[in-house]
Design an enzyme around this catalytic site. Structure first.
Site, PDB file in Angstrom:
ATOM      1  CB  CYS A 125      -2.089   4.803   4.207  1.00  0.00           C
ATOM      2  SG  CYS A 125      -3.520   4.016   3.440  1.00  0.00           S
ATOM      3  CB  SER A 126      -0.096   0.976   6.505  1.00  0.00           C
ATOM      4  OG  SER A 126      -0.991   1.625   7.384  1.00  0.00           O
ATOM      5  CB  CYS A 127      -4.640  -0.644   2.669  1.00  0.00           C
ATOM      6  SG  CYS A 127      -5.326   1.024   2.649  1.00  0.00           S
TER       7      CYS A 127
ATOM      8  CB  CYS B 259      -0.910   0.007   1.227  1.00  0.00           C
ATOM      9  SG  CYS B 259      -1.847   1.543   1.405  1.00  0.00           S
TER      10      CYS B 259
END
Lengths: 112, 211, 91
Positions: free
Chosen positions: B119-121, B116
């Site tokens: 962000c940090s999905c 991702c």
């Protein structure tokens, strides 16, 4: 990536960067609680993950580099709660003072 | 994920953890204050917060590994998993909430890896919270541009005749890689197979290995 | 943009507004192929600012690495990303 109106710091796909770090850590209770509040606020309809992301992005690159993940999350959650009007800045300030007065460790302060 | 906060209580009755008994930070003060205000304003209850923590703690890569092992042993389930990952999770009894899961399958000629960049999905409602490196600048920046070099840093060197498919989780889907079933595992049952499936193999920075 | 079939060639719009968007910069202006349609999803650009969100078609779009990074050593590797309809122009 530098931050400019059309070239935002968080949009880092393709940037040059160093080796992928190998470190990992378990989460502290306060971090799990931040995570839980974020998820629940979304489920309750007072908050969206895009609202969280928008604040994280607007916090800027320095915050990304100097704060931990859940430090940034708690700041972004708070910003969204203030914007939505869940509580006021004064209520937050008073409550934070009350929490601090309970003790010097997380356990003491959380045990109010 | 440690569960020791359920196991020990301090003399005052608070759940004891080492991370609770160091100096109080301003961020921790904020968390406590925000949580209390959200409870008082009837946005959440204390029980809901605890239940949410327990639910996240119960999610782990073991759930994904069970899914993969089922797909390896049941071709019809494999097809359903690749068609609708969320429905396949529900079929296994895993509550992934509103998460929309897409499963992508590694083969002799295709290797998938998930990132991702914005962000940090991560498929947290199946696998639990992501590892720190997944959220790092290096992984987010480089995986979409030089995936083979990133994979090489994880010890995975892919031959040139394998196509790498990178999946950038930019929106509402979450991704799990179904790693290829290792050679020499034809006699193994589902539980034994699941033990071969690592978290990293389901992100795509590793592979499942026998023995 | 409401009904792009898998296989359709699309270009990602090259605009660069300063607000919250979920279209990565490295894909803007690039050409890819619709891999699958995912259905309508609320527009994150409205959700981010607390507004009621229109539901937009969301697509998985596949790009050749060689079309993203001209100097790549493996141009036939691919990159898939989810892109909302208002960021796509069919070719």
């Amino acid at each position: 990536m530098s931050d400019s109106p059309g070239n935002r710091w968080h949009d880092m796909g393709g940037d040059v960067a160093g080796p992928v770090p190998g470190d990992d850590h378990d989460f502290a209770l306060w971090e799990k609680r931040v995570d839980a509040l974020v998820i629940l606020a979304g489920l309750k309809g007072v908050f969206t993950v895009d609202g969280l992301r928008r604040v994280l992005e607007d916090m800027g690159e320095e915050a990304f580099e100097t704060l931990t993940y859940y430090e940034r999350w708690v700041a972004a959650l708070n910003q969204n709660m203030l914007e939505t009007g869940i509580y006021s800045v004064a209520e937050l300030g008073e409550r934070m003072e009350a929490v601090r007065a309970r003790g010097t460790t997380y356990a003491e302060a959380a045990d109010g | 994920m440690p569960h020791d906060h359920h196991d020990h209580l301090s003399p005052s009755g608070h759940p004891y953890r080492p991370d609770q008994d160091t100096g109080l930070t301003d961020w921790q003060v904020m968390e406590i204050a925000i949580r209390e205000l959200m409870i008082e304003k009837e946005i959440v209850t204390a029980a809901e917060v605890q239940n949410q923590i327990d639910a996240m703690d119960a999610r782990s890569p073991a759930q994904g590994a069970a899914l993969v092992a089922r797909a390896w042993t049941d071709p019809a389930f494999r097809d359903r998993l690749l068609t609708d990952g969320s429905a396949a999770c529900a079929e296994m009894g895993f509550d992934v909430g509103p998460m929309r899961l897409i499963a992508v399958e590694n083969t002799d000629s295709i290797h998938n890896v998930v990132v991702c960049t914005l962000c940090s999905c991560y498929p947290r409602n199946l696998l639990g919270l992501p590892p720190d490196w997944y959220k790092s600048r290096a992984y987010r920046s480089r995986t979409v541009r030089e995936p083979r070099r990133v994979l090489s840093e994880f010890g995975l060197d892919l031959p040139a005749d394998v196509t790498v498919r990178v999946h950038d989780s930019t929106a509402d889907m979450r991704y799990i890689v179904v790693p290829a079933r290792p050679e020499g595992t034809s006699g193994m049952d589902e539980a034994a197979l699941a033990a071969l499936v690592t978290r990293d193999s389901m992100i795509g920075v590793g592979i499942a290995k026998a023995g | 943009m409401d009904n792009l079939a898998p296989g359709t060639s699309v270009r990602v719009r090259a605009m660069r507004p300063p607000g919250h968007v979920r279209t990565p910069g490295y894909l803007r202006g690039r050409i890819g192929i619709v891999e699958r349609a995912l259905g309508p999803f609320p527009n994150p650009e409205q959700l981010a600012y607390g507004h009621a969100a229109a539901r937009l078609p969301l697509y998985r779009v596949r790009f050749r690495m060689g079309d993203l990074w001209p100097s790549t050593e493996t141009p036939d590797d691919t990159l898939d990303a989810e892109i909302y309809a208002h960021w796509l122009e069919p070719l």
